[in-house]
Design a protein around this motif. Structure first.
Motif, PDB file in Angstrom:
ATOM      1  N   LYS A 481       0.863  -1.183   0.000  1.00  0.00           N
ATOM      2  CA  LYS A 481       0.000   0.000   0.000  1.00  0.00           C
ATOM      3  C   LYS A 481       0.894   1.226   0.000  1.00  0.00           C
ATOM      4  CE  LYS A 481      -3.737   2.384   2.421  1.00  0.00           C
ATOM      5  NZ  LYS A 481      -4.686   2.378   3.569  1.00  0.00           N
ATOM      6  N   ASN A 482       0.483   2.235  -0.749  1.00  0.00           N
ATOM      7  CA  ASN A 482       1.267   3.462  -0.797  1.00  0.00           C
ATOM      8  C   ASN A 482       1.514   4.000   0.609  1.00  0.00           C
ATOM      9  OD1 ASN A 482       1.459   3.449  -3.550  1.00  0.00           O
ATOM     10  ND2 ASN A 482      -0.165   4.948  -3.901  1.00  0.00           N
ATOM     11  N   SER A 483       2.741   4.454   0.824  1.00  0.00           N
ATOM     12  CA  SER A 483       3.229   5.024   2.088  1.00  0.00           C
ATOM     13  C   SER A 483       3.419   3.973   3.176  1.00  0.00           C
ATOM     14  CB  SER A 483       2.327   6.156   2.586  1.00  0.00           C
ATOM     15  OG  SER A 483       1.151   5.668   3.180  1.00  0.00           O
ATOM     16  N   PHE A 484       3.316   2.686   2.798  1.00  0.00           N
ATOM     17  CA  PHE A 484       3.611   1.609   3.736  1.00  0.00           C
ATOM     18  C   PHE A 484       4.679   0.690   3.152  1.00  0.00           C
ATOM     19  CE2 PHE A 484      -0.443   2.917   5.456  1.00  0.00           C
ATOM     20  CZ  PHE A 484      -0.317   2.683   6.815  1.00  0.00           C
ATOM     21  N   ALA A 485       5.332  -0.024   4.039  1.00  0.00           N
ATOM     22  CA  ALA A 485       6.283  -1.035   3.581  1.00  0.00           C
ATOM     23  C   ALA A 485       5.534  -2.108   2.792  1.00  0.00           C
ATOM     24  CB  ALA A 485       6.995  -1.661   4.772  1.00  0.00           C
ATOM     25  N   SER A 486       6.263  -2.875   2.008  1.00  0.00           N
ATOM     26  CA  SER A 486       5.668  -3.978   1.261  1.00  0.00           C
ATOM     27  C   SER A 486       6.177  -5.301   1.818  1.00  0.00           C
ATOM     28  CB  SER A 486       6.003  -3.869  -0.228  1.00  0.00           C
ATOM     29  OG  SER A 486       7.404  -3.923  -0.420  1.00  0.00           O
ATOM     30  N   PHE A 487       5.437  -6.367   1.494  1.00  0.00           N
ATOM     31  CA  PHE A 487       5.797  -7.705   1.951  1.00  0.00           C
ATOM     32  C   PHE A 487       5.685  -8.658   0.779  1.00  0.00           C
ATOM     33  CE2 PHE A 487       4.464 -11.913   3.330  1.00  0.00           C
ATOM     34  CZ  PHE A 487       5.379 -12.218   4.326  1.00  0.00           C
ATOM     35  N   PHE A 556      10.581  -0.622   1.248  1.00  0.00           N
ATOM     36  CA  PHE A 556       9.982   0.232   0.215  1.00  0.00           C
ATOM     37  C   PHE A 556      10.843   0.125  -1.038  1.00  0.00           C
ATOM     38  CE2 PHE A 556       9.284   1.925   4.432  1.00  0.00           C
ATOM     39  CZ  PHE A 556       7.904   2.098   4.471  1.00  0.00           C
ATOM     40  N   PRO A 557      10.679  -0.938  -1.812  1.00  0.00           N
ATOM     41  CA  PRO A 557      11.580  -1.210  -2.945  1.00  0.00           C
ATOM     42  C   PRO A 557      11.675  -0.072  -3.960  1.00  0.00           C
ATOM     43  CG  PRO A 557      10.192  -3.110  -2.485  1.00  0.00           C
ATOM     44  CD  PRO A 557       9.662  -1.990  -1.661  1.00  0.00           C
ATOM     45  N   ASN A 639      12.355  10.645  -3.621  1.00  0.00           N
ATOM     46  CA  ASN A 639      11.034  10.510  -4.260  1.00  0.00           C
ATOM     47  C   ASN A 639       9.918  10.358  -3.235  1.00  0.00           C
ATOM     48  OD1 ASN A 639      11.945   7.955  -3.485  1.00  0.00           O
ATOM     49  ND2 ASN A 639      10.852   6.910  -5.145  1.00  0.00           N
ATOM     50  N   TYR A 640      10.046  11.030  -2.115  1.00  0.00           N
ATOM     51  CA  TYR A 640       9.048  10.932  -1.040  1.00  0.00           C
ATOM     52  C   TYR A 640       7.646  11.269  -1.535  1.00  0.00           C
ATOM     53  CZ  TYR A 640       6.427  12.081   3.166  1.00  0.00           C
ATOM     54  OH  TYR A 640       5.454  12.146   4.140  1.00  0.00           O
ATOM     55  N   ALA A 641       7.523  12.335  -2.300  1.00  0.00           N
ATOM     56  CA  ALA A 641       6.199  12.776  -2.774  1.00  0.00           C
ATOM     57  C   ALA A 641       5.520  11.694  -3.610  1.00  0.00           C
ATOM     58  CB  ALA A 641       6.320  14.065  -3.572  1.00  0.00           C
ATOM     59  N   ASP A 642       6.297  10.981  -4.432  1.00  0.00           N
ATOM     60  CA  ASP A 642       5.717   9.915  -5.256  1.00  0.00           C
ATOM     61  C   ASP A 642       5.319   8.706  -4.407  1.00  0.00           C
ATOM     62  OD1 ASP A 642       6.072  11.377  -7.594  1.00  0.00           O
ATOM     63  OD2 ASP A 642       8.109  10.608  -7.892  1.00  0.00           O
ATOM     64  N   LEU A 643       6.096   8.428  -3.379  1.00  0.00           N
ATOM     65  CA  LEU A 643       5.840   7.244  -2.565  1.00  0.00           C
ATOM     66  C   LEU A 643       4.581   7.369  -1.721  1.00  0.00           C
ATOM     67  CD1 LEU A 643       9.466   6.451  -1.340  1.00  0.00           C
ATOM     68  CD2 LEU A 643       8.145   5.180  -3.039  1.00  0.00           C
ATOM     69  N   VAL A 644       4.196   8.585  -1.383  1.00  0.00           N
ATOM     70  CA  VAL A 644       3.041   8.760  -0.506  1.00  0.00           C
ATOM     71  C   VAL A 644       1.792   9.172  -1.267  1.00  0.00           C
ATOM     72  CG1 VAL A 644       4.448   9.315   1.500  1.00  0.00           C
ATOM     73  CG2 VAL A 644       3.686  11.162  -0.003  1.00  0.00           C
ATOM     74  N   LYS A 645       1.824   9.134  -2.592  1.00  0.00           N
ATOM     75  CA  LYS A 645       0.626   9.481  -3.368  1.00  0.00           C
ATOM     76  C   LYS A 645      -0.492   8.488  -3.089  1.00  0.00           C
ATOM     77  CE  LYS A 645       2.638  11.903  -7.343  1.00  0.00           C
ATOM     78  NZ  LYS A 645       2.894  11.848  -8.789  1.00  0.00           N
TER      79      LYS A 645
END
Length: 645
Positions: A481-487, A556-557, A639-645
């Motif tokens: 999910k955007n703005s969260f870690a992935s698994f 956050f790959p 790229n913080y702005a893109d990661l939290v869109k």
């Protein structure tokens, strides 16, 4: 097929509620007397005479068309009433979809499912899974060897049950001890016992004498070898006569008879009928079918908890994974799987046999249609199965398919493997640490061996997800999910088997939990570390922090960082710039060697003493701790702005 469908034709246990109805026309009177062809004629006459048909009467007419297999006409009326009024019950909605499906309009059925938000999510998921399976090569059609047993008659014979090395079953065949049941014109139901030969055929059929006698219904037995008792359905009586409620209804109860002759009622209500008892010895649950107020449609499957033959709980509905707007009957548990029959719209015919696995938390997997090897366009129900003495499995079921001896016949079958498509279930919960708060709207994707997407869902408001797919040897789960870690995790046959045993609980860090604001930038929140004076060697203390950097970026790959290294003002500017660059290069090399890729690192730059944070510049005397404030390495998220869109 017996002429009176469902309550009478399948259960053959129908109860008369005619006395409770208020009729406004002859058509109504015929409809509530199950005389559907007569009802159609009278409703047509009513319309021809210019009399207004209420929407309730139009639904009665649609139901009459449905009962007489005039599905085109039923479809049109159901659709018209559904469009103009909201009186259609969930059960009638199922019949509308059944009619559509039987007139080769499955795509329209699927469109209705997508457009109707009131339907349970499990219903849409069940339908989609079974449609895909039956339309693909996954249809578990082969493997059944089916035979008609010699003990069938021209009357209804159904609901087989294993009884040691014999077989119990229900029948409406004529008997001197039985009266004639008015609605069907046949004998009240009785329970019979027969010997089973080595081939599975039945012989030496006799009225079963192991339960109290009655001139009224005795039916759908189940024998429990562990406690030596038989569970069965019987008519409510008062003395030698039928017992009726205040509306004139005679209902059916569930009783239990022991081998020693002792009898007790387990479930009895003058206004509610109970059908198809099955006792799960391991769980001490008594399963049955009934139509309570909390039903999802017609007849649902319930259970009660028992202890030493006593009912210890209220009836518990198996829920929308099993029960549908249709009718669910005849539960049977074998090898941790629940077998039952349903006339839900996405089946092969009328009543179809399904299998659902019982999961470790006592929930159920998607019910899987057993396929066209056993299910037909007619009704199949009363499925039982056990291991064969020779090889594979043997069992019995009931059907009104063509080619039988009577209305409902009992059929035997042999099969090499446990019936039903093998599936994989991915289920669990996604949470945010440290307080394990549920995360909603997380994308959960299952991919195959070639990275193809097999199924994708999003978590619900409680962070839960549930995905079921046909079995495959290799599969991977991707949770993001955007703005969260992935698994991400990949499974082979061994780990897939282990994964089925318990839900997978996944904790995803929020991006804001691993970042902080520093010097007007978004940077990774890691501990500060320091190089030896004039050195760029990575010490264990430094690599410990860099391992934390690798861990956080791996969550956050898509994250892109820049490495910025700074010195204090002590020493020459040129040498400070060179040593800071050497330190940045050393950090970058370590990160690349330990899991990060070049796509994660935009740059690695040494700034020397260019950006001093305090007044400790050249020529200014400062204490060591003030100089140390300027010694720092930042991992800036570009790229913080893109990661939290």
């Amino acid at each position: 097929m017996m002429k009176l469908k469902l309550f009478i034709s399948i259960f053959v246990l129908g109860v008369t509620t005619v006395l409770a109805q208020e009729f406004t026309s002859k058509g109504d009177r015929y409809f509530y007397s199950y005389a559907y062809e007569d009802a159609i004629r009278e409703y047509h006459k009513q319309m021809a005479d210019g009399k207004i048909m209420t929407n309730h009467q139009l639904l009665n007419l649609a139901d009459s068309y449905f009962r007489t297999r005039q599905y085109d006409k039923a479809t049109k009326l159901y659709l018209d009433v559904n469009k103009n009024d909201s009186i259609m019950s969930d059960h009638q909605f199922n019949k509308m979809l059944q009619s559509l499906a039987k007139t080769s309009e499955k795509e329209r059925v699927k469109a209705f499912l997508k457009s109707n938000e009131k339907l349970a999510g499990e219903l849409s998921e069940n339908a989609d899974f079974n449609y895909r399976m039956l339309e693909s090569s996954s249809d578990p059609a082969s493997g059944f060897f089916i035979f008609n047993i010699g003990a069938n008659t021209a009357q209804a014979d159904f609901s087989p049950s294993f009884y040691n090395d014999k077989l119990l079953f229900s029948s409406s065949r004529k008997s001197k001890s039985k009266k004639v049941y008015g609605p069907s014109g046949e004998s009240y139901l009785d329970i019979y016992v027969a010997d089973r030969d080595n081939s599975g055929n039945l012989k030496n059929v006799q009225v079963f004498g192991g339960i109290p006698d009655s001139p009224y219904h005795k039916s759908t037995p189940y024998y429990s070898a562990r406690n030596g008792s038989i569970y069965y359905v019987l008519s409510n009586t008062e003395g030698k006569n039928l017992a009726f409620d205040e509306k004139g209804k005679n209902a059916l109860s569930i009783g239990m008879a022991y081998d020693n002759g002792f009898f007790r009622f387990l479930l009895k209500d003058l206004s509610t009928s109970f059908y198809y008892p099955y006792y799960d010895e391991k769980a001490e649950r008594l399963y049955f079918s009934a139509n309570f107020d909390d039903s999802y449609g017609g007849t649902d499957i319930y259970y009660v908890v028992t202890n030493n033959g006593q009912v210890m709980s209220q009836p518990i509905n198996l829920g929308p994974r099993i029960n549908t707007p249709g009718n669910e009957i005849a539960p049977f548990v074998f090898d941790n799987s629940l077998y039952f029959s349903s006339d839900v719209f996405y089946g092969v015919g009328g009543m179809d046999i399904y299998r659902s696995n019982i999961l470790s938390d006592q929930s159920f997997s998607i019910p899987v249609n057993l396929g066209t090897g056993i299910n037909t366009k007619y009704d199949e129900f009363g499925f039982i199965i056990k291991e064969d003495q020779t090889d594979g499995f043997i069992g019995y079921f009931s059907s009104n398919r063509s080619g039988g001896k009577g209305d409902d016949d009992i059929y035997g079958f042999k099969v090499n493997a446990k019936p039903g498509l093998k599936t994989l279930i991915f289920r669990g919960k996604v949470m945010q640490p440290p307080y394990d708060e549920a995360i909603a709207d997380v994308n959960v994707t299952i991919k195959g061996a070639n990275n193809e997407v097999l199924k994708q869902v999003t978590t619900d408001n409680f962070g839960n997800y549930h995905i079921e797919i046909p079995y495959t040897d290799v599969a991977s789960i991707h949770i993001a999910k955007n703005s969260f870690a992935s698994f991400e995790e990949t499974y082979d046959p061994k780990t897939l088997e282990e994964m089925q045993k318990a839900p997978l609980q996944v904790r995803l860090e929020s991006m804001n939990d691993v970042l902080k604001d520093r010097e007007g930038k978004k940077v990774l929140d890691v501990n500060d570390f320091y190089f030896a004076s004039g050195k760029s060697t990575l010490t264990p203390d430094i690599t410990f922090v860099l391992d934390d950097v690798v861990k956080k970026v791996a969550m956050f790959p898509e994250m892109i960082i820049s490495i910025e290294t700074h010195t204090d003002s002590r020493g020459g500017k040129s040498s400070n710039q060179k040593i800071s660059q050497a330190r940045s290069n050393a950090i970058k090399d370590y990160l690349l060697q330990n899991g990060l890729s070049n796509s994660n690192i935009k740059s690695a730059k040494g700034f020397g003493e260019e950006y001093i944070l305090n007044n400790c510049k050249d020529g200014v005397y400062c204490l060591d701790f003030l100089h140390k404030q300027n010694l720092r390495t930042l991992f800036v998220v570009e790229n913080y702005a893109d990661l939290v869109k």
